[in-house]
Design a protein around this motif. Structure first.
Motif, mmCIF file in Angstrom:
data_model
loop_
_atom_site.group_PDB
_atom_site.id
_atom_site.type_symbol
_atom_site.label_atom_id
_atom_site.label_comp_id
_atom_site.label_asym_id
_atom_site.label_seq_id
_atom_site.Cartn_x
_atom_site.Cartn_y
_atom_site.Cartn_z
ATOM 1 N N GLU A 91 -6.648 90.966 -17.558
ATOM 2 C CA GLU A 91 -5.243 91.362 -17.562
ATOM 3 C C GLU A 91 -5.061 92.846 -17.251
ATOM 4 O O GLU A 91 -3.987 93.259 -16.804
ATOM 5 N N ASP A 116 -2.211 85.187 -24.834
ATOM 6 C CA ASP A 116 -1.159 85.041 -23.825
ATOM 7 C C ASP A 116 -1.760 84.420 -22.564
ATOM 8 O O ASP A 116 -2.177 85.132 -21.650
ATOM 9 N N GLN A 118 -0.354 82.982 -20.109
ATOM 10 C CA GLN A 118 0.399 83.299 -18.898
ATOM 11 C C GLN A 118 0.001 84.668 -18.345
ATOM 12 O O GLN A 118 -0.044 84.867 -17.124
ATOM 13 N N LEU A 121 -3.322 84.044 -16.567
ATOM 14 C CA LEU A 121 -3.112 83.350 -15.291
ATOM 15 C C LEU A 121 -2.442 84.263 -14.268
ATOM 16 O O LEU A 121 -2.739 84.186 -13.072
ATOM 17 N N ALA A 122 -1.550 85.128 -14.731
ATOM 18 C CA ALA A 122 -0.931 86.094 -13.822
ATOM 19 C C ALA A 122 -1.988 87.053 -13.278
ATOM 20 O O ALA A 122 -1.954 87.429 -12.096
ATOM 21 N N ARG A 125 -3.920 85.214 -10.714
ATOM 22 C CA ARG A 125 -3.128 85.018 -9.496
ATOM 23 C C ARG A 125 -3.142 86.265 -8.609
ATOM 24 O O ARG A 125 -3.041 86.156 -7.379
ATOM 25 N N GLU A 182 1.036 74.450 -18.100
ATOM 26 C CA GLU A 182 0.684 75.870 -18.219
ATOM 27 C C GLU A 182 0.439 76.476 -16.845
ATOM 28 O O GLU A 182 0.912 77.574 -16.523
ATOM 29 N N CYS A 185 3.718 76.817 -14.844
ATOM 30 C CA CYS A 185 4.528 77.954 -15.298
ATOM 31 C C CYS A 185 4.028 79.271 -14.709
ATOM 32 O O CYS A 185 4.794 80.229 -14.572
ATOM 33 N N ALA A 186 2.737 79.315 -14.361
ATOM 34 C CA ALA A 186 2.155 80.516 -13.765
ATOM 35 C C ALA A 186 2.205 80.474 -12.245
ATOM 36 O O ALA A 186 1.691 81.384 -11.586
#
Length: 246
Positions: A91, A116, A118, A121-122, A125, A182, A185-186
């Motif tokens: 992250e 977290d 998300q 995954l962010a 990404r 999940e 959502c990402a």
């Protein structure tokens, strides 16, 4: 929940049956890598045995927050000019602009452990382009051993946290529906999914049966192949996904 990464590392190394479980997980991941044939691979969270040790001709990057696991990965990569190991949380990790993306990103048994998902995954990404394959695997809420525990009245529902999960500082547990949600959502769309290794008993019970000689290599292999007949009951589920286009 703020994670104690050093305690997690110590607990992971003491977890019964995990080396055998990890071997079946690794085999599935390597099979997906062989099928998709990436040129550049990113592994987020490598544990004690990074994937690049089985990928001698592939450019690999590892992001690993645990100091012990990152140090071990660096030692294993000492003779590899095509391997980079970064000790960091994904992250908060950025690459130089010249090398921002990968053909495949592997999140091996980590999504259920972070506060977290998300945010993780962010982060994954950021390293993906349209054709990048994201491979994710996590424990399965509908694993046979969890359904057995419900049937025996040991837990009220399959998605209830176990003592082992609390010890390992895990946040929760997914089934295939919640994992797909999940990922969606990402901004990822699931391409294919499956499960691995039907585990009828807890890690501790499985290890005891291995130590007694009851669970032979042939039986263990049979449990893994059993997902062909019982695809929803494997101890772990996996999914391959790509960035979703709308």
């Amino acid at each position: 929940m703020a994670r104690d990464i050093e305690d997690y590392t110590a607990q992971y190394q003491r977890l019964p049956f995990e080396p055998l479980q990890a071997a079946y997980r690794r085999r599935r991941v390597l099979a997906e890598i062989a099928r998709h044939r990436p040129r550049r691979l990113l592994e987020i969270g490598c544990g004690h045995l990074p994937l690049f040790t089985d990928l001698p001709d592939m450019a690999c990057t590892v992001i690993e927050p645990a100091p012990m696991f990152a140090s071990n990965a660096r030692e294993l990569a000492a003779c590899r000019t095509d391997v980079r190991v970064i000790q960091a949380y994904a992250e908060s990790c950025d690459f130089p602009p010249a090398e921002p993306t990968f053909d495949m990103v592997v999140l091996g048994c980590v999504l259920h452990e972070v506060d977290d998902p998300q945010a993780l995954l962010a982060a994954a990404r950021r390293f993906c382009v349209a054709d990048t394959v994201l491979h994710v695997n996590v424990p399965n809420a509908h694993s046979l051993h969890r359904l057995l525990a419900v049937a025996m009245g040991l837990i009220p529902a399959a998605d209830v946290m176990s003592d082992t999960q609390r010890t390992m500082q895990q946040r929760g547990i997914y089934d295939m529906s919640s994992l797909s949600e999940e990922l969606a959502c990402a901004g990822f769309a699931v391409l294919e999914h499956g499960s691995l290794f039907v585990k009828p008993f807890t890690h501790g019970q499985m290890q005891e049966l291995v130590d007694l000689g009851f669970l032979t290599p042939a039986l263990l292999e049979g449990f893994d192949r059993l997902v062909e007949q019982l695809p929803d009951l494997g101890s772990e589920i996996w999914a391959n996904a790509r960035i979703q286009h709308v």
